[in-house]
Scaffold this motif. Structure first.
Motif, mmCIF file in Angstrom:
data_model
loop_
_atom_site.group_PDB
_atom_site.id
_atom_site.type_symbol
_atom_site.label_atom_id
_atom_site.label_comp_id
_atom_site.label_asym_id
_atom_site.label_seq_id
_atom_site.Cartn_x
_atom_site.Cartn_y
_atom_site.Cartn_z
ATOM 1 N N ALA A 97 0.846 -1.208 0.000
ATOM 2 C CA ALA A 97 0.000 0.000 0.000
ATOM 3 C C ALA A 97 0.870 1.242 0.000
ATOM 4 O O ALA A 97 1.973 1.241 0.552
ATOM 5 C CB ALA A 97 -0.891 0.005 1.238
ATOM 6 N N TYR B 291 0.640 5.658 0.386
ATOM 7 C CA TYR B 291 -0.113 6.876 0.647
ATOM 8 C C TYR B 291 0.741 8.006 0.067
ATOM 9 O O TYR B 291 1.846 8.256 0.530
ATOM 10 C CB TYR B 291 -0.310 7.025 2.165
ATOM 11 C CG TYR B 291 -1.005 8.290 2.629
ATOM 12 C CD1 TYR B 291 -1.681 9.144 1.751
ATOM 13 C CD2 TYR B 291 -0.997 8.627 3.990
ATOM 14 C CE1 TYR B 291 -2.309 10.291 2.209
ATOM 15 C CE2 TYR B 291 -1.630 9.768 4.455
ATOM 16 C CZ TYR B 291 -2.279 10.602 3.560
ATOM 17 O OH TYR B 291 -2.893 11.749 4.019
ATOM 18 N N ILE C 172 -3.983 -4.236 5.723
ATOM 19 C CA ILE C 172 -2.695 -4.577 5.105
ATOM 20 C C ILE C 172 -1.610 -4.698 6.159
ATOM 21 O O ILE C 172 -0.775 -5.593 6.127
ATOM 22 C CB ILE C 172 -2.345 -3.524 4.030
ATOM 23 C CG1 ILE C 172 -3.246 -3.738 2.819
ATOM 24 C CG2 ILE C 172 -0.867 -3.597 3.632
ATOM 25 C CD1 ILE C 172 -3.247 -2.634 1.811
ATOM 26 N N LYS D 188 -1.924 -7.871 7.934
ATOM 27 C CA LYS D 188 -1.639 -9.000 7.058
ATOM 28 C C LYS D 188 -0.155 -9.114 6.709
ATOM 29 O O LYS D 188 0.438 -10.183 6.750
ATOM 30 C CB LYS D 188 -2.428 -8.825 5.751
ATOM 31 C CG LYS D 188 -3.065 -10.141 5.272
ATOM 32 C CD LYS D 188 -4.283 -9.920 4.438
ATOM 33 C CE LYS D 188 -4.316 -10.283 3.012
ATOM 34 N NZ LYS D 188 -5.398 -9.670 2.292
ATOM 35 N N TYR D 189 0.483 -7.957 6.327
ATOM 36 C CA TYR D 189 1.856 -8.000 5.829
ATOM 37 C C TYR D 189 2.847 -7.275 6.732
ATOM 38 O O TYR D 189 4.037 -7.270 6.474
ATOM 39 C CB TYR D 189 1.949 -7.357 4.442
ATOM 40 C CG TYR D 189 0.964 -7.907 3.423
ATOM 41 C CD1 TYR D 189 1.222 -9.130 2.783
ATOM 42 C CD2 TYR D 189 -0.182 -7.200 3.085
ATOM 43 C CE1 TYR D 189 0.338 -9.637 1.840
ATOM 44 C CE2 TYR D 189 -1.068 -7.706 2.143
ATOM 45 C CZ TYR D 189 -0.823 -8.915 1.514
ATOM 46 O OH TYR D 189 -1.676 -9.403 0.587
ATOM 47 N N ASP E 160 5.745 -2.458 7.372
ATOM 48 C CA ASP E 160 6.692 -2.113 6.311
ATOM 49 C C ASP E 160 6.178 -2.436 4.914
ATOM 50 O O ASP E 160 6.858 -2.191 3.917
ATOM 51 C CB ASP E 160 8.032 -2.808 6.548
ATOM 52 C CG ASP E 160 8.810 -2.104 7.665
ATOM 53 O OD1 ASP E 160 8.401 -0.975 8.037
ATOM 54 O OD2 ASP E 160 9.796 -2.676 8.161
ATOM 55 N N ALA E 161 4.966 -2.979 4.843
ATOM 56 C CA ALA E 161 4.353 -3.173 3.532
ATOM 57 C C ALA E 161 3.637 -1.898 3.072
ATOM 58 O O ALA E 161 3.028 -1.864 2.011
ATOM 59 C CB ALA E 161 3.372 -4.334 3.563
ATOM 60 N N ILE E 162 3.706 -0.881 3.923
ATOM 61 C CA ILE E 162 3.070 0.381 3.569
ATOM 62 C C ILE E 162 4.151 1.449 3.400
ATOM 63 O O ILE E 162 5.100 1.510 4.187
ATOM 64 C CB ILE E 162 2.073 0.824 4.666
ATOM 65 C CG1 ILE E 162 1.017 -0.267 4.859
ATOM 66 C CG2 ILE E 162 1.426 2.171 4.323
ATOM 67 C CD1 ILE E 162 0.126 -0.067 6.055
ATOM 68 N N GLY E 163 4.001 2.233 2.358
ATOM 69 C CA GLY E 163 4.967 3.310 2.129
ATOM 70 C C GLY E 163 4.243 4.636 1.959
ATOM 71 O O GLY E 163 3.100 4.670 1.500
ATOM 72 N N GLY E 164 4.922 5.711 2.344
ATOM 73 C CA GLY E 164 4.312 7.035 2.184
ATOM 74 C C GLY E 164 5.233 7.974 1.433
ATOM 75 O O GLY E 164 6.439 7.985 1.652
ATOM 76 N N ARG F 235 5.309 6.927 10.838
ATOM 77 C CA ARG F 235 6.181 6.309 11.841
ATOM 78 C C ARG F 235 5.423 5.912 13.102
ATOM 79 O O ARG F 235 5.558 4.803 13.605
ATOM 80 C CB ARG F 235 7.317 7.265 12.208
ATOM 81 C CG ARG F 235 8.310 7.434 11.074
ATOM 82 C CD ARG F 235 9.553 8.198 11.496
ATOM 83 N NE ARG F 235 10.633 7.940 10.563
ATOM 84 C CZ ARG F 235 11.158 8.854 9.721
ATOM 85 N NH1 ARG F 235 10.706 10.095 9.745
ATOM 86 N NH2 ARG F 235 12.123 8.520 8.906
ATOM 87 N N GLY G 51 3.748 2.857 11.783
ATOM 88 C CA GLY G 51 4.846 2.085 12.355
ATOM 89 C C GLY G 51 5.919 1.682 11.360
ATOM 90 O O GLY G 51 6.558 0.653 11.499
ATOM 91 N N THR G 52 6.134 2.502 10.352
ATOM 92 C CA THR G 52 7.180 2.183 9.378
ATOM 93 C C THR G 52 8.045 3.415 9.114
ATOM 94 O O THR G 52 7.601 4.552 9.292
ATOM 95 C CB THR G 52 6.572 1.721 8.042
ATOM 96 O OG1 THR G 52 7.628 1.448 7.120
ATOM 97 C CG2 THR G 52 5.649 2.759 7.441
ATOM 98 N N ASN G 53 9.272 3.156 8.699
ATOM 99 C CA ASN G 53 10.127 4.276 8.274
ATOM 100 C C ASN G 53 10.062 4.477 6.759
ATOM 101 O O ASN G 53 10.850 5.224 6.194
ATOM 102 C CB ASN G 53 11.573 4.020 8.705
ATOM 103 C CG ASN G 53 11.771 4.333 10.179
ATOM 104 O OD1 ASN G 53 11.278 5.351 10.671
ATOM 105 N ND2 ASN G 53 12.451 3.444 10.893
ATOM 106 N N ASN G 54 9.136 3.788 6.108
ATOM 107 C CA ASN G 54 8.992 3.940 4.656
ATOM 108 C C ASN G 54 8.344 5.291 4.315
ATOM 109 O O ASN G 54 7.179 5.369 3.948
ATOM 110 C CB ASN G 54 8.095 2.837 4.084
ATOM 111 C CG ASN G 54 8.793 1.502 4.070
ATOM 112 O OD1 ASN G 54 10.018 1.436 4.176
ATOM 113 N ND2 ASN G 54 8.019 0.423 3.944
ATOM 114 N N VAL G 55 9.114 6.307 4.471
ATOM 115 C CA VAL G 55 8.580 7.625 4.137
ATOM 116 C C VAL G 55 9.662 8.430 3.421
ATOM 117 O O VAL G 55 10.823 8.415 3.792
ATOM 118 C CB VAL G 55 8.043 8.360 5.397
ATOM 119 C CG1 VAL G 55 9.118 8.485 6.465
ATOM 120 C CG2 VAL G 55 7.461 9.715 5.050
#
Lengths: 525, 586, 346
Positions: free
Chosen positions: A240, A242, C302, C305-306, C309-313, C332, C336-340
């Protein structure tokens, strides 16, 4: 920028490399012209004969992707002719001897071979920059959008350190930010490896500090960079996304690839002011307020935090991003409660001392440049006045590596991309401004007259530009702006998007910036 | 018949006027006639034949001097076909052709003149540096480089009392001294165009003046602004610069000294405003010839911001003569405050028109009646306009004033560019003012409001008045606007442009008033005239009827004719054509 | 530091200061038209003339540097009379159409005519008439209103370094035009529009969109490149009708074509006005609540389920500091991810 735009006026030497300042930062160019009128000498290094060349004492027309060689060559001459600042180096820099060895091979003769710049000009540039102690270097994406982008930046830093042209007024290293809040977005921690204020996520004490402030435990995994998210989506690791106010379909390299990746996501949210090419791929699209419809602060390229103000109401039900983010956060079980953007900045300031003294009431009329640690601190016009934060800095040896793609038999031209004066980025704003569109609404590829003659292409002819990734049809603009063997396409036009051609597999080794400035193409009539 | 000892020199006037009258052909005719008769060979070294520059009396061109053993005869109105007879009768036969020699009026023209600047014009060959050198040219340069310091030069020029020959008459030595006193690694000297006669007749004098000036102020570069419409002047200046460089009077290490000075020619398209120093500077810098505010004055910040002296051609051409003959000699001419001589272009209704050089302080009467030979047709003198389009006029009762800076200023005129136009009873003073103003108005650089719009409005008012549309209060408004334009304009052009208006109003106010009443006393302003037939004198010959382009005249043969005023366009054709003075106008 | 006395008041000023600037320091008003603080002095309009003791004629205060002991009088009956003549002359060659002029109320010439009470004109005469010939989509030129102050010429050359225009012709026919009246080679920065003291140069975009009345001015920051020029939005009825920049901003009032003319996207009819959810390949308008609930549901889904870290911004370099701060905080702290990341590299 280590220094301020105002200081340009007081510089003796202005070294512009990989920046089409007159078109991409016109008002900064105005300052440079002012300096020129006061007698400053301007050096322009660029593969294109950009408009600032009109004011240049010296134009270094280098081959795309050979910046490291040029800069090291200049350093070589400065060393050889003893123009460097020994005192500054002794006091503030480490690794001089080792680095010195690394530039030994970059003789003017050798650099001429790589860059195509006559060696006399390399020596002249070295003398201009090396003999001045009021010299600034300016660059933009022409330096960073290469596989060797980090090396380019390091080479520039070495040059400034070598001559002591940093840490004083009228000197410095000035990357010019391309968008009105690139600086602020970075400062705010919209980067996968750092929290707000460039505080590393992999340092436990830092993580702990933020966990305490935000009242939640934080991930210790390194995040993905934007250019890594696309392949991760394709590989199924990212499910996903955003996306707030971005249009990667147009701005990322290799559009086909980007579209495929975004389509493979399970869920895509896009928040924007227009139905962009990226928004069209989304599952949910949220209408956002534009800059004129919200309060907040923007940080410009010289680290100046300035007030943006709400002037009109957003159209329809469009809302500002703070509202939207708070609403989503609340629904994810992490309520955020801010009564105004001012409160957000205050929290930010508590977590990053550089911003601690910047309050809305202090920047009503004029912005303040960070670091500004206290409420009575005037802000910082130029960095490193009292030395570098960690004592000494290092010379970083850099070696010349050719771009990922070079011209060959099948793709004999080097394509370089960028902006023009009238349009902006992916065009979602400027292309909706009628006069701009009527004046500069058509995509084009710049091609040198000798190339066009060889290929029997006339100004205004439609041509096909083909790369290993794809092809576009576009109008030829025959001009001496580009050298022989080089073509240029502005990035703004979705109908002939340059990023269909660009190379997504060529990223900077360290920071993963795509090599927009060099890929090989062929031109078909 | 003649011996080889005989010395023969033939000088053919070939200024622009001389060439226009056929000077080139005359010179060629002499050449072939002498060759034919084998005289040249016989005379060997003793024969010389060359062109000379203008001597001022262009109306009598082609003028030819034939000098045999130092006995000079001057011929006037010479055409190529006349040359054969001169050669036959005068050179071979020894008897000058009396019919063609110049008469008293020619000699009178020169009698009261004193030639300094123009002393070599008309004698030397302007295209031959040796001709100048043998007349004493470049002696001043040698003297300066051998024995004078820059300060000595400045002292000498200051002592001579030389003042700028054009514009305001600022003392040249003082200007040089001010510029010398400014510290700068680069200085310039600019020669402004003034009269083509000097450049055409003696370009080396200007070059020499510039070299000496450059030496005095410490300039290494000079510019000569010259109008491209005068190709002969340009050509001769180019030749002269080249020759001077070859002889080391110009260029690197002049006369083997450590001083170097070079001259560049800057061609202009005849912009009047470039007479203004600051506009000339802008033009040479490659910009539009547009005036700039002073201060800073050019001697401090001039061309490209560097100290610059601007002198005009006439001023500079004086320099070598002053250096050669000394400041005392020079200042022996002129009045207390205006020293030396001044060149004027004497034109208008005077019998001898031409370029004259007179000592400062000569009376206007001497100029008009002795040099100029009086008024054409012995009509009544009405006024003299002195100082070009920015000057003022002087009335007959002031004929005995001295022509110098101070006296002219006192009566509202200026030395200015040295124009001197003689007007007689047939000239309308309102029209004269309009004529001058229409020139300055069109030449305004457009920068400042009073000059750009103010002169236009003045011109419109004058135009109204000459067309009979003037109204009460117009004269007062003209005076008011004129004085405001003078006071508020940026540069000399606007500050002086209303002068002709103010001085004509001052001395001929009644003529303006007459116009407001619908009459032009000089019968010039067409719209104010009415033509009528004086029946007693009309013979009914029909000449006027045939001449009238408007069909306004009717009448039977041998009976007095009649002019229909409705149809009459006031062209004056009937007036001119009538043999019986039967057409009247008022 | 020379001392100068102006209207009886003495001030010490830095060497090179003009009489006009010295008078400004003393808050003594002197009328000007061609003077502009950021451009080299011109001295063309002649309004700023003053009397200086020892100098026989009036001099322009904008071009005259102060010298030690200088005594200046800025207003005498004679000076005021000359100023009035000059103004009347300018107005004698100026259309009398303030009623429909874009600059009415914000026009230096109009203001001076008002202060000098110029109603009748003693010098009425021919006026320059020009046929409009404007191919460009940005700048409206009305040469009949041009007073040839030269500001546009100077700003184009001195500030912008372009030199697209200059003075042409002579005398009354003088006008501002391109060299040899060839095609305009222009960057359309609109600096000339900004410095024009009359209605000769205006923006085509803001023609008849409102002048002074009911206009609200809001200061903010330009949304385009990273220079961060300060701009002022002119608002009428919830619409941005014009963009200007104040002279006292750090960017000195200078803008580029995008900053000055690129604001129309704000009120574009293409703007997104409602949240949209895609169903069967088609977007449907939904309420905010519905959209937000849906987003939260899908993201939670998501995440569980994953993993987070399966989510990015991707955040935006065009959003504010506050929005960016909250965005990364959302990624964050709430997800709860650093995918930004954002588009700094693009």
């Amino acid at each position: 920028m280590t220094n301020s735009i105002r200081e340009i006026e007081g510089m003796e030497v202005i070294f512009i490399i990989g920046s089409n300042t007159k078109e991409t930062h016109p008002v900064i160019a105005n300052r440079m012209i002012k300096a020129y009128r006061k007698g400053a000498k301007i050096i322009v290094a660029d593969p294109r004969k950009v408009p600032m060349v009109r004011f240049a004492e010296l134009f270094l027309n280098l081959r795309p992707g050979t910046d490291v060689a040029l800069i090291n060559g200049i350093a070589h001459v400065i060393l050889k002719e003893d123009m460097y600042d020994r005192h500054f180096i002794d006091e503030k820099v480490e690794g001089f001897e080792e680095w010195k060895k690394s530039v030994e091979e970059f003789t003017p003769e050798y650099v001429e071979k790589i860059t195509g710049i006559p060696k006399e000009d390399i020596i002249k540039a070295a003398r201009l920059y090396g003999n001045s102690r009021r010299a600034g270097i300016f660059y933009t994406m022409g330096i960073t959008q290469h596989t060797c982008g980090t090396d380019n930046v390091n080479a520039i830093a070495n040059l400034a350190l070598l001559t002591g042209n940093i840490g004083r007024e009228f000197t410095g290293i000035s990357p010019l930010r391309g968008q009105n809040n690139v600086q602020g977005a970075s400062d705010a921690g919209c980067l996968p490896n750092v929290y707000p204020g460039y505080q590393r996520v992999d340092l436990p004490e830092i993580k702990h500090k933020f966990e305490k402030a935000w009242g939640v435990s934080l991930s210790q995994n390194a995040g993905l960079k934007a250019t890594e998210m696309i392949p991760a989506a394709l590989e199924g690791r990212l499910k996903a996304m955003y996306i707030m106010g971005e249009n990667p379909v147009i701005t990322d390299p290799n559009i086909h690839h980007t579209v495929k990746a975004l389509k493979s996501l399970e869920f895509l949210v896009v928040q924007d002011i227009f139905m962009t090419e990226t928004a069209e791929l989304a599952d949910v699209v949220l209408p956002a307020a534009c800059f004129a419809e919200k309060d907040g602060t923007f940080t410009n390229t010289e680290r100046k935090v300035q007030r943006g103000r709400k002037a009109v109401n957003p159209p329809g039900e469009a809302r500002d991003d703070i509202f939207t983010i708070m609403e989503i956060s609340k629904r994810l079980g992490y309520p955020m409660d801010y009564n105004s953007p001012e409160e957000v900045l205050e929290e930010f300031g508590k977590l990053w001392p550089a911003l601690a003294g910047i309050k809305y009431n202090r920047i009503e009329k004029h912005g303040i440049q960070w670091p500004c640690p206290t409420n009575d601190h005037p802000g910082t016009e130029y960095l490193y006045k009292g030395g570098f934060p960690r004592g000494k800095v290092h010379f970083t040896p850099t070696q010349y590596t050719p771009p990922a793609e070079i011209a060959d038999k099948d793709y004999p031209f080097i394509l370089t991309t960028g902006r023009n004066l009238f349009q902006y980025h992916a065009g979602s704003m400027t292309r909706r401004v009628e006069p701009i569109e009527s004046h500069a609404g058509e995509p084009y590829v710049e091609i040198n007259p000798s190339d066009s003659e060889r290929l029997d292409i006339k100004d205004g002819d439609m041509v096909k530009v083909v790369s290993r990734r794809g092809n576009i049809e576009i109008k030829a603009r025959v001009t001496r702006m580009v050298s022989e063997g080089v073509v240029f396409i502005p990035m703004h036009y979705r109908e002939a998007a340059a990023n269909i051609l660009t190379n997504d597999s060529a990223l900077d080794r360290h920071v993963k910036t795509p090599e927009y400035k060099v890929c090989s193409v062929r031109i078909e009539k | 018949m003649f011996e080889s000892k005989i010395n023969l020199e033939i000088k053919v006037c070939m200024g622009t006027g001389g060439i226009a009258a056929g000077g080139t052909e005359v010179l060629a005719a002499f050449d072939s006639a002498l060759k034919e008769r084998d005289i040249q060979a016989k005379l060997q070294m003793g024969c010389s034949m060359h062109k000379v520059g203008c001597r001022g009396l262009c109306a009598k061109d082609v003028l030819v001097d034939v000098i045999i053993n130092n006995s000079k005869s001057t011929y006037q109105y010479i055409k190529p076909e006349m040359v054969q007879r001169i050669v036959d009768e005068h050179i071979v036969g020894g008897n000058p052709v009396a019919d063609w020699l110049v008469a008293d009026d020619y000699h009178n023209f020169y009698k009261k003149q004193v030639k300094v600047v123009l002393s070599d014009c008309g004698n030397i060959d302007p295209e031959n540096i040796d001709s100048y050198i043998s007349a004493g040219g470049y002696k001043a340069t040698e003297k300066v480089f051998k024995s004078m310091s820059p300060e000595d030069v400045i002292t000498e020029i200051k002592k001579s009392g030389l003042r700028g020959r054009g514009g305001a008459g600022f003392p040249t030595g003082v200007k040089w001294e001010a510029c010398r006193g400014v510290q700068s690694e680069q200085k310039y000297i600019i020669c402004n165009f003034m009269d083509r006669a000097v450049i055409e007749g003696n370009p080396h004098a200007v070059i020499e003046g510039m070299v000496i000036g450059a030496y005095a102020i410490g300039a290494s570069k000079g510019y000569v602004y010259i109008r491209a419409e005068y190709p002969l002047a340009v050509e001769r200046l180019k030749l002269a610069i080249k020759a001077a460089k070859e002889r080391k009077f110009l260029g690197n290490n002049i006369l083997d000294s450590s001083f170097s000075f070079d001259i560049k020619i800057k061609l202009g398209a005849g912009a009047f405003v470039c007479g203004e120093e600051t506009a000339l500077i802008a033009f040479i810098e490659g910009q539009r010839g547009m005036s700039r505010a002073k201060p800073p004055f050019p001697v401090y910040q001039g061309l490209w911001g560097k100290p610059t002296v601007i002198n005009n051609m006439e001023t500079l051409a004086n320099i070598p003569y002053i250096i050669n003959k000394g400041a005392d000699w020079y200042s022996s001419y002129g009045t207390e405050k205006s020293k030396g001589t001044k060149v004027f272009a004497l034109t208008g209704k005077v019998k001898n028109t031409g370029l004259i050089e007179v000592p400062m302080g000569i009376t206007l009467r001497e100029i008009i009646y002795d040099i100029g030979g009086g008024i054409q047709g012995d009509k009544a003198l009405k006024a003299v306009q002195i100082g070009g389009p920015s000057g003022g006029c002087i009335t007959p009762d002031m004929l005995d004033i001295n022509v110098d800076y101070e006296s002219l200023a006192k009566v509202g005129s200026i030395v200015g560019s040295g124009g001197m136009i003689v007007l007689d009873e047939d000239d309308c003073m309102v029209n004269v003012a309009k004529y001058f103003l229409s020139f300055t108005q069109a030449e305004s650089c457009g920068k400042c409001v009073p000059c750009r719009i103010g002169t236009k409005r003045l011109l419109e008012m004058l135009d109204r008045i000459t067309k009979g549309k003037g109204k009460e209060g117009d004269i007062e408004l003209l005076e008011k606007l004129s004085s405001d334009v003078k006071a508020a304009s940026l540069c000399g052009l606007g500050q002086t442009a209303p002068n002709p208006v103010l001085s004509t109003i001052k001395y001929f106010r009644e003529e303006y008033e007459a116009h407001l009443q619908g009459k032009c006393p000089a019968k010039v302003c067409r719209d104010l005239l009415t033509y009528y037939i004086i029946e007693e004198l009309c013979k009914g010959c029909g000449a006027c009827l045939r001449a009238c382009p408007a069909g306004a005249i009717t009448g039977e043969k041998k009976k007095p004719h009649h002019i229909n005023r409705q149809l009459c366009i006031k062209c004056g054709a009937c007036f001119d054509v009538c043999k019986f003075k039967a057409v009247g106008r008022e | 530091m020379p001392k100068v006395t102006i209207d009886g008041r003495t001030i010490e000023v830095p060497t090179g200061t003009t009489v006009l600037d010295a008078a400004k320091m003393l808050d003594i008003p002197i009328p000007t038209l061609c003077y502009h603080p950021k451009l080299t002095p011109f001295g063309g309009c002649r309004l700023c003339i003053v009397e200086i003791k020892g100098i026989p004629r009036p001099v322009t205060s904008c071009t005259t540097p102060v010298s030690e002991g200088m005594e200046v009088t800025t207003s005498t009956p004679q000076i005021e009379d000359l100023r009035k003549t000059v103004l009347e002359l300018i107005l004698s060659d100026h259309p009398n159409d303030c009623m429909v002029c874009e600059r009415a109320g914000d026009c230096t010439l109009q203001e001076l005519a008002y202060f000098y009470g110029i109603r009748e004109n003693r010098f009425a005469g021919e006026r320059r008439i020009y046929t409009k010939r404007d191919g460009n989509p940005f700048i409206e030129r009305d040469l009949e209103k041009c007073i040839l102050c030269g500001r546009c010429v100077k700003v184009c050359d001195e500030v912008q370094g372009v030199g697209a225009i200059d003075f042409g012709y002579r005398g009354f026919k003088s006008k501002i035009c391109t060299p040899y009246e060839k095609d305009l080679d222009c960057e359309f920065c609109g600096q000339c529009v900004a410095v024009c003291p009359t209605g000769a140069l205006t923006g085509k975009l803001w023609a008849f969109k409102g002048r002074q009345k009911d206009i609200k001015e809001i200061d903010t920051v330009c949304p385009y490149c990273g220079t961060g020029c300060n701009i002022t939005l002119h608002i009428r009825r919830n619409e941005v009708v014009r963009v200007t920049s104040r002279e006292d901003t750090w960017n000195e009032g200078w803008l580029c074509v995008k900053g000055r003319f690129g604001y129309k996207f704000i009120s574009s009819s293409d703007r997104l006005k409602k949240p949209l959810i895609k169903r069967n390949g088609q977007f449907e308008e939904v309420s905010w609540d519905k959209a937000l609930d849906y987003i939260a549901e899908k993201l939670n889904d998501i995440k569980s389920k994953y993993g987070a870290d399966a989510i990015g911004g991707l955040s935006s370099a065009r959003c504010t500091n506050e929005e960016n701060y909250l965005f990364q905080k959302l990624m964050r702290a709430a997800i709860g991810t650093n995918n930004v990341d954002h588009c700094a590299r693009l």
